[in-house]
Design a protein around this motif. Structure first.
Motif, mmCIF file in Angstrom:
data_model
loop_
_atom_site.group_PDB
_atom_site.id
_atom_site.type_symbol
_atom_site.label_atom_id
_atom_site.label_comp_id
_atom_site.label_asym_id
_atom_site.label_seq_id
_atom_site.Cartn_x
_atom_site.Cartn_y
_atom_site.Cartn_z
ATOM 1 N N ASP A 1 0.797 -1.220 0.000
ATOM 2 C CA ASP A 1 0.000 0.000 0.000
ATOM 3 C C ASP A 1 0.837 1.281 0.000
ATOM 4 N N GLU B 1 -4.998 -5.067 4.622
ATOM 5 C CA GLU B 1 -5.059 -4.301 3.363
ATOM 6 C C GLU B 1 -5.138 -5.245 2.161
ATOM 7 N N TYR C 1 -8.094 -5.463 -0.848
ATOM 8 C CA TYR C 1 -8.019 -5.519 -2.316
ATOM 9 C C TYR C 1 -8.918 -6.637 -2.852
ATOM 10 N N ALA D 1 -1.598 -7.354 -5.212
ATOM 11 C CA ALA D 1 -2.006 -6.100 -4.559
ATOM 12 C C ALA D 1 -1.357 -4.903 -5.259
ATOM 13 N N ILE E 1 -3.086 -4.080 -8.495
ATOM 14 C CA ILE E 1 -4.383 -3.416 -8.292
ATOM 15 C C ILE E 1 -4.153 -1.945 -7.931
ATOM 16 N N LYS E 2 -3.254 -1.721 -6.977
ATOM 17 C CA LYS E 2 -3.032 -0.324 -6.566
ATOM 18 C C LYS E 2 -2.450 0.477 -7.734
ATOM 19 N N LEU F 1 -10.303 2.571 -2.569
ATOM 20 C CA LEU F 1 -9.239 2.112 -1.659
ATOM 21 C C LEU F 1 -9.576 2.451 -0.205
#
Ligand SMILES: NC(=O)c1ccc[n+]([C@@H]2O[C@H](COP(=O)([O-])OP(=O)(O)OC[C@H]3O[C@@H](n4cnc5c(N)ncnc54)[C@H](O)[C@@H]3O)[C@@H](O)[C@H]2O)c1
Ligand SMILES: [Zn+2]
Length: 362
Positions: A137, A185, A189, A223, A226-227, A245
């Motif tokens: 993240d 976190e 996701y 992850a 995706i971010k 988010l």
């Protein structure tokens, strides 16, 4: 090793997810020619564990480095620490081409990013995240910040790193509670966008808790992808895409504030917040109760709380009202309709939220 690209035209950068040492990183820095001297910002615990290995790898590609340690605490994200850090950089910056390396979790990463964004109107920096939370993240996306007494992250800038180097081997020394916090976190996701990731977590939770490196690489790269995709489409949070988010964070932030950031860490607060958001989705009739239970089961497998203990309910309401997401008497919330899909709504009646917060506490 996996490489995810964050596409932002001339500010694009790779996110490398690996289990190897720092040599590959050093090779990349040499190629990228960011500079010939690195100012490594870290804290005493992390630099004792990994500082020398990083320095040695850099030296092998003729990059000299200094390690600058900040206190291991959120209080390091302060104006005072910012001034100290920037003064130190300026005192060693003579004719060299200097760049910064954040070697640490989100605290080190946020401060380093802000220092790099503002020193001489911006110098290059890279992120070497050492917590799971930072790897999935905070190191990705260029949000840099320090805190004020009146609130967290109130001073900051969007400033992208040149590289994110997530080495899963560094997580071996991370306290178990911090691993769980980062996993919250990752579950997020899965809930917001990726039902396959959610299923992978359900199936492989034991291996993940044992820090199986291949499993970690799989979940961190998913992850990161995706971010990276969300940030690439809404870098400065102007299009509303980055909002998803915040799933779990509306109630989560209020709990964190009410707990004074002491007996609940970020991931734990988000864990409780995600369950709350599911219950709100149930109340407004868009989610089946079995999904909430499925989420609770997974969070508990990861040793995350689904209820906050010993917390003053009044303080939670107060924090909730003060939160910036409260606009014109209405709360904007991210709520799921199924695993892997969320909607953003601004119409949740406050009575429902109050009822759910009450259920989330004690
Ligand atoms: N910029 C963003 O987009 C973003 C997103 C989320 C969170 N954040 C920020 O991130 C911060 C929280 O980050 P965090 O959860 O990584 O916490 P942290 O940076 O405080 O690290 C948690 C603890 O783990 C220790 N640690 C770190 N790596 C270690 C390792 N490999 N081995 C042993 N110990 C290690 C640290 O010393 C610290 O005690 C907050 O300030 C939050 O505001 C920023
Ligand atoms: Zn978060």
């Amino acid at each position: 090793m996996k490489i995810v690209k964050l596409e932002l035209s001339e500010r694009s950068y790779p996110i490398v997810i690996t289990k190897d040492d720092f040599n590959n990183l050093a090779g990349r820095l040499k190629q990228g020619a960011l500079g010939n001297e690195a100012f490594i910002i870290s804290n005493p615990i992390i630099s004792r564990l990994y500082g020398q290995a990083l320095k040695t790898a850099l030296l092998a590609v003729e990059i000299k480095s200094n390690v600058y340690n900040i206190k291991d605490s959120e209080s390091s994200k302060s104006i005072d620490q910012y001034i100290k850090t920037i003064s130190k950089i300026s005192s060693i910056d003579t004719k060299k081409r200097l760049f910064c390396i954040a070697l640490g979790g989100g605290v080190v990463g946020d401060l380093t990013g802000f220092v790099a964004a503002t020193y001489k109107r911006g110098i290059p920096y890279i992120q070497v995240p050492t917590t799971l939370l930072a790897q999935v993240d905070s190191a990705i996306g260029g949000k840099t910040a320090i805190d004020l007494a009146s609130g967290k992250n109130l001073v900051g800038a969007f400033f992208q790193p040149k590289l994110v180097y997530s080495n899963v081997s560094l997580l071996a020394s991370l306290p178990k509670r911090q691993i769980s916090s980062g996993l919250a976190e990752v579950v997020k996701y899965g809930m917001i966008i990726d039902k396959n990731l959610f299923a992978f977590l359900e199936k492989n939770y034991q291996k993940i808790l044992k820090l199986d490196k291949d499993c970690l690489i799989r979940i961190i790269s998913t992850a990161s992808k995706i971010k990276a995709r969300i940030v690439a489409n809404d870098e400065k949070e102007t299009k509303g895409l980055r909002t998803i988010l915040n799933f779990g964070h509306t109630i989560g932030h209020a709990l964190e504030t009410a707990a004074d950031y002491t007996n609940l860490n970020h991931g734990e607060a988000i864990s409780i917040g995600m369950v709350g958001a599911c219950r709100i989705a149930q109340e407004i009739g868009i989610l089946e109760s079995k999904v909430t239970q499925q989420l609770i089961d997974l969070l508990q497998k990861f040793k995350l709380p689904v209820k906050a203990k010993k917390i003053d309910l009044k303080k939670v309401y107060q924090a909730f009202y003060r939160d910036k997401k409260f606009i014109n008497g209405k709360i904007r919330m991210v709520v799921p309709s199924r695993i892997g899909h969320v909607i953003v709504t601004e119409d949740i009646p406050f009575e429902i939220i109050q009822k759910i917060i009450k259920r989330s506490v004690n």
